[in-house]
Motif scaffolding. Structure first.
Motif, PDB file in Angstrom:
ATOM      1  N   THR A  29      -8.503   7.736   4.327  1.00 21.66           N
ATOM      2  CA  THR A  29      -7.766   6.183   5.074  1.00 21.66           C
ATOM      3  C   THR A  29      -8.722   4.486   4.350  1.00 21.66           C
ATOM      4  N   LYS A  32      -8.054   4.515   0.859  1.00 24.57           N
ATOM      5  CA  LYS A  32      -6.497   3.167   0.643  1.00 24.57           C
ATOM      6  C   LYS A  32      -6.736   2.009   0.967  1.00 24.57           C
ATOM      7  N   ILE A  36      -5.552  -1.118  -1.628  1.00 23.32           N
ATOM      8  CA  ILE A  36      -4.579  -2.371  -1.526  1.00 23.32           C
ATOM      9  C   ILE A  36      -5.012  -3.320  -1.024  1.00 23.32           C
ATOM     10  N   SER A  40      -4.384  -7.164  -4.586  1.00 20.78           N
ATOM     11  CA  SER A  40      -3.862  -8.153  -3.810  1.00 20.78           C
ATOM     12  C   SER A  40      -3.971  -9.234  -4.382  1.00 20.78           C
ATOM     13  N   GLU A 278       2.419  -9.707   2.175  1.00 19.18           N
ATOM     14  CA  GLU A 278       3.392  -7.972   2.034  1.00 19.18           C
ATOM     15  C   GLU A 278       1.812  -7.101   2.268  1.00 19.18           C
ATOM     16  N   THR A 279       0.328  -7.548   1.746  1.00 16.45           N
ATOM     17  CA  THR A 279      -0.692  -6.477   1.879  1.00 16.45           C
ATOM     18  C   THR A 279      -0.585  -6.288   3.128  1.00 16.45           C
ATOM     19  N   LYS A 281       1.305  -5.905   5.734  1.00 16.26           N
ATOM     20  CA  LYS A 281       2.467  -4.847   6.537  1.00 16.26           C
ATOM     21  C   LYS A 281       1.431  -3.884   6.466  1.00 16.26           C
ATOM     22  N   LYS A 282       0.618  -3.861   5.300  1.00 16.78           N
ATOM     23  CA  LYS A 282       0.790  -2.338   4.380  1.00 16.78           C
ATOM     24  C   LYS A 282      -0.743  -1.951   5.692  1.00 16.78           C
ATOM     25  N   VAL A 283      -1.948  -3.213   5.264  1.00 20.29           N
ATOM     26  CA  VAL A 283      -2.836  -2.467   6.142  1.00 20.29           C
ATOM     27  C   VAL A 283      -2.497  -2.591   7.009  1.00 20.29           C
ATOM     28  N   GLU A 285      -0.100  -1.141   8.647  1.00 21.94           N
ATOM     29  CA  GLU A 285       0.531   0.183   8.715  1.00 21.94           C
ATOM     30  C   GLU A 285      -0.796   1.341   8.518  1.00 21.94           C
ATOM     31  N   ILE A 286      -1.652   1.136   7.895  1.00 20.00           N
ATOM     32  CA  ILE A 286      -2.437   2.300   7.515  1.00 20.00           C
ATOM     33  C   ILE A 286      -3.951   2.067   8.517  1.00 20.00           C
TER      34      ILE A 286
END
Length: 313
Positions: A29, A32, A36, A40, A278-279, A281-283, A285-286
């Motif tokens: 994690t 990842k 990510i 960015s 957008e980055t 949102k990804k962070v 989530e993880i």
């Protein structure tokens, strides 16, 4: 106020953002997360801290994280080190840069690093010497440079005295940290302006926490003092491990709010806020956390125009 046209951003979430959370994320994690962030547009990322795993178990896999990340050309991958042993670990992992830490509060330095300031200065000289011998850039972090929750206000004279001793060791890059999140704009401006006047060739940055809601105001004050390097944490995660209180209150200034601020002012930070969200949102989530930023809550100017048009035509 007459501001400059370009600034540099540093992302500290993988280290400062994770270090005081109750949850310990697995290595994959963390890798990842760094990967990510690498995509960015950010050009410097603090990957982890080479610290005692018994003290900060959240960062116990520092070597493994560094070995697994996908390094992107043009991105600097930094590791925090509290002592010479940490510096050797970081440089052994081919960290592009190391960050050496000292607290300007005697009480906090003892609690955080189990050393007096004088002992930390002795260790600092070893770190700088080792980094120079390895041709690895080293930046010095002056934590609690404005206010300490144990000692109160930190005098400018104390900060300047510590800096002067470290400059004599050969250091040329520093950042000052509003670690408790209780600095105010005038205090920030006066200290940074004095440093810039006293040592015009020393590189200075500001690491921001936002407990009192003044972090972005402190950015403007430091810009006015001539500072061009700013450290934030995506989602606003982070905080010192010896600070009392909820990490969401103690957290770093959200990187997305810094980007939004500079975009709005027409100052080049190398990243567009619409892309960076957008980055975010990804962070989210993880990591399983929501951003504490103003921009994710209130939106950009364009977002406001869109919502208004939809509702009122």
């Amino acid at each position: 106020m007459d501001f400059i046209s370009k600034v540099e951003l540093v992302e500290v979430c993988p280290r400062d953002g994770l270090q005081n959370l109750n949850k310990i994320y697995d290595t994959d994690t963390k890798v990842k997360l760094v990967n990510i962030l690498s995509e960015s547009g950010l050009k410097k990322i603090e990957v982890t801290g080479f610290v005692n795993p018994k003290v900060i178990p959240q960062l116990s896999d520092a070597e493994e994280v560094f070995s697994k990340i996908d390094r992107k050309s043009g991105v600097v991958y930094r590791g925090l080190v509290p002592n010479e042993y940490g510096a050797k670990r970081a440089i052994g992992c081919a960290a592009d840069e190391i960050l050496a830490l000292i607290c300007c509060s005697e009480t906090y330095n003892r609690k955080n690093q189990n050393m007096t300031i004088q002992q930390s200065l002795i260790e600092m000289e070893k770190i700088i010497s080792f980094a120079h011998s390895a041709n690895t850039p080293v930046t010095i972090a002056l934590a609690l440079a404005f206010f300490c929750p144990y000692e109160g206000m930190i005098s400018r004279e104390k900060v300047l005295n510590i800096m002067e001793k470290i400059i004599k060791m050969g250091a040329t890059k520093f950042y000052l940290a509003t670690s408790s999140g209780m600095a105010d704009p005038l205090q920030v401006y006066r200290l940074l302006k004095e440093i810039k006047n006293k040592w015009p060739n020393i590189e200075i940055g500001l690491h921001l926490h936002n407990r009192n809601g003044m972090a972005l105001a402190n950015v403007l004050a430091s810009l006015n003092a001539g500072v061009t390097i700013f450290e934030g944490s995506i989602l606003g995660l982070g905080g010192g491990i010896r600070m009392a209180g909820d990490h969401r209150v103690l957290g770093n200034v959200p990187q997305e709010d810094l980007i939004h601020l500079f975009n709005s002012m027409g100052i080049d930070c190398g990243i567009k806020i619409d892309v960076f969200l957008e980055t975010v949102k990804k962070v989210e989530e993880i990591l399983g956390y929501k951003s504490s930023s103003f921009v994710t809550e209130g939106g950009t100017r364009n977002d406001v125009l869109v919502v208004t048009k939809r509702k009122w035509g």
